[in-house]
Write an enzyme that holds these catalytic residues in place. Structure first.
Site, PDB file in Angstrom:
ATOM      1  N   MET A 120       1.261  -6.798   1.665  1.00 28.22           N
ATOM      2  CA  MET A 120       2.469  -6.755   0.848  1.00 28.22           C
ATOM      3  C   MET A 120       2.371  -5.695  -0.246  1.00 28.22           C
ATOM      4  SD  MET A 120       4.220  -8.531   2.619  1.00 28.22           S
ATOM      5  CE  MET A 120       5.061 -10.021   3.103  1.00 28.22           C
ATOM      6  N   ARG A 121       2.111  -4.457   0.179  1.00 32.10           N
ATOM      7  CA  ARG A 121       2.069  -3.356  -0.778  1.00 32.10           C
ATOM      8  C   ARG A 121       2.703  -2.134  -0.134  1.00 32.10           C
ATOM      9  NH1 ARG A 121      -1.323  -3.024  -4.978  1.00 32.10           N
ATOM     10  NH2 ARG A 121      -1.536  -0.789  -4.648  1.00 32.10           N
TER      11      ARG A 121
ATOM     12  N   ARG B 268      -1.097   2.736  -7.923  1.00 30.45           N
ATOM     13  CA  ARG B 268      -0.973   2.675  -6.457  1.00 30.45           C
ATOM     14  C   ARG B 268      -1.944   3.628  -5.744  1.00 30.45           C
ATOM     15  NH1 ARG B 268       2.545   0.139  -4.021  1.00 30.45           N
ATOM     16  NH2 ARG B 268       4.019   0.131  -5.747  1.00 30.45           N
TER      17      ARG B 268
ATOM     18  N   HIS C  58       7.601  -6.137  10.663  1.00 28.28           N
ATOM     19  CA  HIS C  58       8.548  -6.699   9.697  1.00 28.28           C
ATOM     20  C   HIS C  58       9.437  -7.708  10.420  1.00 28.28           C
ATOM     21  CE1 HIS C  58      10.912  -6.896   6.071  1.00 28.28           C
ATOM     22  NE2 HIS C  58      11.999  -6.826   6.829  1.00 28.28           N
TER      23      HIS C  58
ATOM     24  N   ASP D 101       9.503  -0.611   4.413  1.00 28.95           N
ATOM     25  CA  ASP D 101       9.946  -1.055   5.744  1.00 28.95           C
ATOM     26  C   ASP D 101      10.889  -0.031   6.383  1.00 28.95           C
ATOM     27  OD1 ASP D 101       8.530  -3.463   5.347  1.00 28.95           O
ATOM     28  OD2 ASP D 101      10.212  -4.330   4.269  1.00 28.95           O
TER      29      ASP D 101
ATOM     30  N   GLU E 205       6.312   6.384   3.195  1.00 29.40           N
ATOM     31  CA  GLU E 205       6.108   5.892   1.829  1.00 29.40           C
ATOM     32  C   GLU E 205       7.253   5.007   1.329  1.00 29.40           C
ATOM     33  OE1 GLU E 205       7.012  10.292   1.892  1.00 29.40           O
ATOM     34  OE2 GLU E 205       5.551   8.976   2.799  1.00 29.40           O
TER      35      GLU E 205
HETATM   36  C1  GAR Z   1       4.942 -11.652   8.822  1.00 26.84           C
HETATM   37  O1  GAR Z   1       6.114 -12.393   9.100  1.00 26.84           O
HETATM   38  C2  GAR Z   1       5.277 -10.174   8.684  1.00 26.84           C
HETATM   39  O2  GAR Z   1       6.275  -9.755   9.560  1.00 26.84           O
HETATM   40  C3  GAR Z   1       5.732 -10.098   7.256  1.00 26.84           C
HETATM   41  O3  GAR Z   1       4.821 -10.922   6.556  1.00 26.84           O
HETATM   42  C4  GAR Z   1       4.409 -11.989   7.415  1.00 26.84           C
HETATM   43  C5  GAR Z   1       2.913 -12.054   7.393  1.00 26.84           C
HETATM   44  O4  GAR Z   1       2.480 -13.173   8.122  1.00 26.84           O
HETATM   45  N1  GAR Z   1       5.718  -8.767   6.754  1.00 26.84           N
HETATM   46  C6  GAR Z   1       6.652  -8.257   5.969  1.00 26.84           C
HETATM   47  O5  GAR Z   1       7.589  -8.902   5.533  1.00 26.84           O
HETATM   48  C7  GAR Z   1       6.491  -6.776   5.657  1.00 26.84           C
HETATM   49  N2  GAR Z   1       7.592  -6.289   4.899  1.00 26.84           N
HETATM   50  P1  GAR Z   1       0.994 -13.278   8.639  1.00 26.84           P
HETATM   51  O6  GAR Z   1       0.100 -13.069   7.395  1.00 26.84           O
HETATM   52  O7  GAR Z   1       0.873 -14.652   9.192  1.00 26.84           O
HETATM   53  O8  GAR Z   1       0.782 -12.200   9.667  1.00 26.84           O
END
Ligand code: GAR
Length: 208
Positions: free
Chosen positions: A96-97, A71, A115, A151, A148
């Site tokens: 997504m990391r 990481r 989120h 969410d 860290e």
């Molecule tokens: C979005 O819904 C965002 O809120 C979520 O991923 C999606 C990305 O969509 N993020 C998470 O879940 C973070 N924990 P996008 O690539 O169309 O912006």
């Protein structure tokens, strides 16, 4: 005399997939609704549609593959590019990391994430499905400062979205996404305006 700070603040957007939140931010930057420029867009996945869209818009789009790296080893590469591009505010847009403590320490109260739930409810993957399956009647989306943990940092802005009886996970997700696109730009403007102060977990508005 002290050099005056740059008037235009510089955003770094990190994404892993579709990139619809990035596109909403980029549109608002282009329309002058966010007083900033997008200095760099970074994806950890080579096939992220959001990265291709950044290239199409003529932005500095970088693919930094994360596969096989520890990481912090990965985060050091990302931070180096953000520094080189003189980024003031980092916006995670479907990145997504989890960030390492090293990354977080390099941009204190200068990393935002969006989120698709009213945190602290339903962190992690498929938040909209979690909310729908749980049977809540109100869910929504949250923009928060990043620490860290997953969410988890202090909340900058939230928007509620009612869950309708006729909703499927897909229809609910689509209505939440519409709000995401509005609320993320608003949160970025608030942070850039310098009128927010973080006190513990609370984000407090102060006059500029
Ligand atoms: C979005 O819904 C965002 O809120 C979520 O991923 C999606 C990305 O969509 N993020 C998470 O879940 C973070 N924990 P996008 O690539 O169309 O912006």
């Amino acid at each position: 005399m002290e050099p005056s700070p740059p008037l235009t603040q510089r955003l770094g957007v990190l994404l892993s997939g579709r990139g619809s939140n990035f596109i909403a931010i980029a549109d608002n930057v282009a329309a002058g609704k966010i007083p900033a420029v997008i200095a760099v867009v970074i994806s950890n996945r080579p096939d992220a549609p959001g990265l291709m869209e950044a290239e199409r818009r003529g932005l500095d789009a970088r693919m930094i593959p994360s596969r096989g790296l520890e990481r912090e080893q990965y985060d050091r590469q990302v931070v180096e590019v953000l520094r080189e591009r003189q980024v003031d505010l980092v916006c995670l847009a479907g990145f997504m990391r989890l960030l390492s403590p090293y990354f977080v320490s390099q941009f204190p109260s200068r990393i935002l994430n969006i989120h698709p739930s009213l945190l602290p409810a339903f962190p992690g993957l498929e938040a909209q499905r979690q909310a729908w399956e749980h049977g809540v009647q109100i869910t929504g989306c949250t923009v928060h400062f990043v620490d860290e943990n997953l969410d988890a940092g202090p909340v900058v802005l939230q928007k509620a979205v009612p869950v309708l009886e006729a909703d499927t996970v897909e229809s609910l997700s689509a209505r939440i996404l519409e709000e995401e696109h509005r609320v993320y730009s608003e949160a970025i403007c608030r942070v850039l305006s310098g009128c927010l102060r973080v006190e513990g977990r609370r984000v407090i508005g102060v006059s500029a």
